[in-house]
Design a protein around this motif. Structure first.
Motif, PDB file in Angstrom:
ATOM      1  N   UNK A  78       0.807  -1.220   0.000  1.00  0.00           N
ATOM      2  CA  UNK A  78       0.000   0.000   0.000  1.00  0.00           C
ATOM      3  C   UNK A  78       0.842   1.273   0.000  1.00  0.00           C
ATOM      4  N   UNK A  79       2.023   1.204   0.601  1.00  0.00           N
ATOM      5  CA  UNK A  79       2.919   2.364   0.650  1.00  0.00           C
ATOM      6  C   UNK A  79       4.329   1.914   0.292  1.00  0.00           C
ATOM      7  N   UNK A  80       5.155   2.891  -0.004  1.00  0.00           N
ATOM      8  CA  UNK A  80       6.576   2.626  -0.259  1.00  0.00           C
ATOM      9  C   UNK A  80       7.385   3.721   0.408  1.00  0.00           C
ATOM     10  N   UNK A  81       8.574   3.363   0.800  1.00  0.00           N
ATOM     11  CA  UNK A  81       9.518   4.349   1.325  1.00  0.00           C
ATOM     12  C   UNK A  81      10.350   4.824   0.141  1.00  0.00           C
ATOM     13  N   UNK A  82      10.592   6.118   0.113  1.00  0.00           N
ATOM     14  CA  UNK A  82      11.417   6.681  -0.956  1.00  0.00           C
ATOM     15  C   UNK A  82      12.341   7.733  -0.357  1.00  0.00           C
ATOM     16  N   UNK A  83      13.427   7.994  -1.065  1.00  0.00           N
ATOM     17  CA  UNK A  83      14.384   8.982  -0.586  1.00  0.00           C
ATOM     18  C   UNK A  83      13.774  10.370  -0.708  1.00  0.00           C
ATOM     19  N   UNK A  84      13.992  11.191   0.300  1.00  0.00           N
ATOM     20  CA  UNK A  84      13.507  12.572   0.282  1.00  0.00           C
ATOM     21  C   UNK A  84      14.429  13.384  -0.623  1.00  0.00           C
ATOM     22  N   UNK A  85      13.883  14.026  -1.663  1.00  0.00           N
ATOM     23  CA  UNK A  85      14.742  14.792  -2.575  1.00  0.00           C
ATOM     24  C   UNK A  85      15.415  15.997  -1.903  1.00  0.00           C
ATOM     25  N   UNK A  86      14.854  16.488  -0.796  1.00  0.00           N
ATOM     26  CA  UNK A  86      15.431  17.630  -0.084  1.00  0.00           C
ATOM     27  C   UNK A  86      16.534  17.222   0.885  1.00  0.00           C
ATOM     28  N   UNK A  87      16.477  15.961   1.342  1.00  0.00           N
ATOM     29  CA  UNK A  87      17.440  15.475   2.339  1.00  0.00           C
ATOM     30  C   UNK A  87      17.712  14.002   2.060  1.00  0.00           C
ATOM     31  N   UNK A  88      18.854  13.703   1.462  1.00  0.00           N
ATOM     32  CA  UNK A  88      19.150  12.336   1.032  1.00  0.00           C
ATOM     33  C   UNK A  88      19.249  11.352   2.193  1.00  0.00           C
ATOM     34  N   UNK A  89      19.374  11.850   3.434  1.00  0.00           N
ATOM     35  CA  UNK A  89      19.424  10.949   4.591  1.00  0.00           C
ATOM     36  C   UNK A  89      18.020  10.584   5.082  1.00  0.00           C
ATOM     37  N   UNK A  90      17.037  11.347   4.650  1.00  0.00           N
ATOM     38  CA  UNK A  90      15.672  11.158   5.147  1.00  0.00           C
ATOM     39  C   UNK A  90      14.845  10.296   4.195  1.00  0.00           C
ATOM     40  N   UNK A  91      13.803   9.705   4.749  1.00  0.00           N
ATOM     41  CA  UNK A  91      12.896   8.846   3.990  1.00  0.00           C
ATOM     42  C   UNK A  91      11.504   9.455   4.018  1.00  0.00           C
ATOM     43  N   UNK A  92      10.833   9.391   2.886  1.00  0.00           N
ATOM     44  CA  UNK A  92       9.427   9.797   2.818  1.00  0.00           C
ATOM     45  C   UNK A  92       8.589   8.554   2.578  1.00  0.00           C
ATOM     46  N   UNK A  93       7.332   8.625   2.975  1.00  0.00           N
ATOM     47  CA  UNK A  93       6.389   7.532   2.749  1.00  0.00           C
ATOM     48  C   UNK A  93       5.374   8.021   1.731  1.00  0.00           C
ATOM     49  N   UNK A  94       5.153   7.209   0.699  1.00  0.00           N
ATOM     50  CA  UNK A  94       4.222   7.563  -0.372  1.00  0.00           C
ATOM     51  C   UNK A  94       3.314   6.376  -0.671  1.00  0.00           C
ATOM     52  N   UNK A  95       2.164   6.670  -1.232  1.00  0.00           N
ATOM     53  CA  UNK A  95       1.255   5.611  -1.651  1.00  0.00           C
ATOM     54  C   UNK A  95       1.779   4.916  -2.899  1.00  0.00           C
ATOM     55  N   UNK A  96       1.586   3.623  -2.981  1.00  0.00           N
ATOM     56  CA  UNK A  96       1.831   2.888  -4.225  1.00  0.00           C
ATOM     57  C   UNK A  96       0.582   3.054  -5.092  1.00  0.00           C
ATOM     58  N   UNK A  97       0.616   2.558  -6.308  1.00  0.00           N
ATOM     59  CA  UNK A  97      -0.569   2.622  -7.171  1.00  0.00           C
ATOM     60  C   UNK A  97      -1.728   1.874  -6.511  1.00  0.00           C
ATOM     61  N   UNK A  98      -1.438   0.706  -5.945  1.00  0.00           N
ATOM     62  CA  UNK A  98      -2.479  -0.084  -5.255  1.00  0.00           C
ATOM     63  C   UNK A  98      -3.000   0.676  -4.040  1.00  0.00           C
ATOM     64  N   UNK A  99      -2.095   1.270  -3.273  1.00  0.00           N
ATOM     65  CA  UNK A  99      -2.483   2.038  -2.099  1.00  0.00           C
ATOM     66  C   UNK A  99      -3.310   3.260  -2.457  1.00  0.00           C
ATOM     67  N   UNK A 100      -2.948   3.908  -3.549  1.00  0.00           N
ATOM     68  CA  UNK A 100      -3.678   5.087  -4.005  1.00  0.00           C
ATOM     69  C   UNK A 100      -5.105   4.733  -4.414  1.00  0.00           C
ATOM     70  N   UNK A 101      -5.264   3.618  -5.116  1.00  0.00           N
ATOM     71  CA  UNK A 101      -6.597   3.165  -5.542  1.00  0.00           C
ATOM     72  C   UNK A 101      -7.446   2.797  -4.324  1.00  0.00           C
ATOM     73  N   UNK A 102      -6.853   2.047  -3.396  1.00  0.00           N
ATOM     74  CA  UNK A 102      -7.570   1.641  -2.195  1.00  0.00           C
ATOM     75  C   UNK A 102      -7.915   2.862  -1.342  1.00  0.00           C
ATOM     76  N   UNK A 103      -6.995   3.813  -1.221  1.00  0.00           N
ATOM     77  CA  UNK A 103      -7.235   5.022  -0.438  1.00  0.00           C
ATOM     78  C   UNK A 103      -8.414   5.802  -1.011  1.00  0.00           C
ATOM     79  N   UNK A 104      -8.460   5.952  -2.330  1.00  0.00           N
ATOM     80  CA  UNK A 104      -9.545   6.697  -2.960  1.00  0.00           C
ATOM     81  C   UNK A 104     -10.894   6.017  -2.719  1.00  0.00           C
ATOM     82  N   UNK A 105     -10.926   4.689  -2.841  1.00  0.00           N
ATOM     83  CA  UNK A 105     -12.176   3.949  -2.613  1.00  0.00           C
ATOM     84  C   UNK A 105     -12.600   4.033  -1.149  1.00  0.00           C
TER      85      UNK A 105
END
Length: 150
Positions: A78-105
């Motif tokens: 449902x989510x993925x961790x990705x590198x923060x473009x502002x801070x390469x040491x930090x991680x951001x959490x984002x929805x995957x395509x599946x997570x985005x579809x489920x979230x909308x529903x």
């Protein structure tokens, strides 16, 4: 004879309303195979990816609880961790395509269910209720854990 109408005090009305909305939210999440916290996570991430610290503050979760929630949601695709473009040491959490579809529903269905709760009120009363609750939310700086319906 109609049912007896009684007015609650502010504290009782707010607490009981909170329980009512939480019950609807929890039931909706369960039907989508989510926990209530996963539902909150998905709804928050609908707006944009969040860093872990910011996400913990918005959801009101300790770091260890948030890490477990994100881990489980990541394992479920449902989510993925990705590198923060502002801070390469930090991680951001984002929805995957599946997570985005489920979230909308989930979001749409939960909005539909919560919107039915005050169906006994007329449009003017709904407007007053929305205005008063908006002030309470703004005065208490409640994070945007659930987007406004547009």
């Amino acid at each position: 004879m109609g049912k007896k109408e009684s007015q609650f005090g502010v504290v009782s009305a707010l607490v009981r309303t909170s329980f009512l909305v939480n019950a609807v939210y929890t039931e909706s999440a369960r039907e989508y195979g989510l926990t209530s916290q996963q539902g909150q996570l998905l709804c928050v991430l609908m707006a944009r990816p969040y860093g872990m610290t910011e996400l913990g503050a918005v959801l009101g979760l300790a770091k260890s609880s948030l890490t477990g929630l994100v881990d489980r949601s990541e394992r479920n695709g449902l989510v993925r961790r990705e590198q923060d473009p502002q801070d390469t040491r930090a991680v951001r959490v984002a929805l995957t395509a599946r997570g985005s579809k489920l979230a909308a529903e989930f979001y749409a269905e939960t909005c539909r269910r919560v919107d039915k709760l005050p169906e006994g009120l007329g449009e003017a009363e709904r407007g007053v209720l929305a205005g008063l609750l908006s002030r309470v939310v703004q005065d208490n700086q409640v994070p945007a854990v659930f987007m406004d319906q547009t």
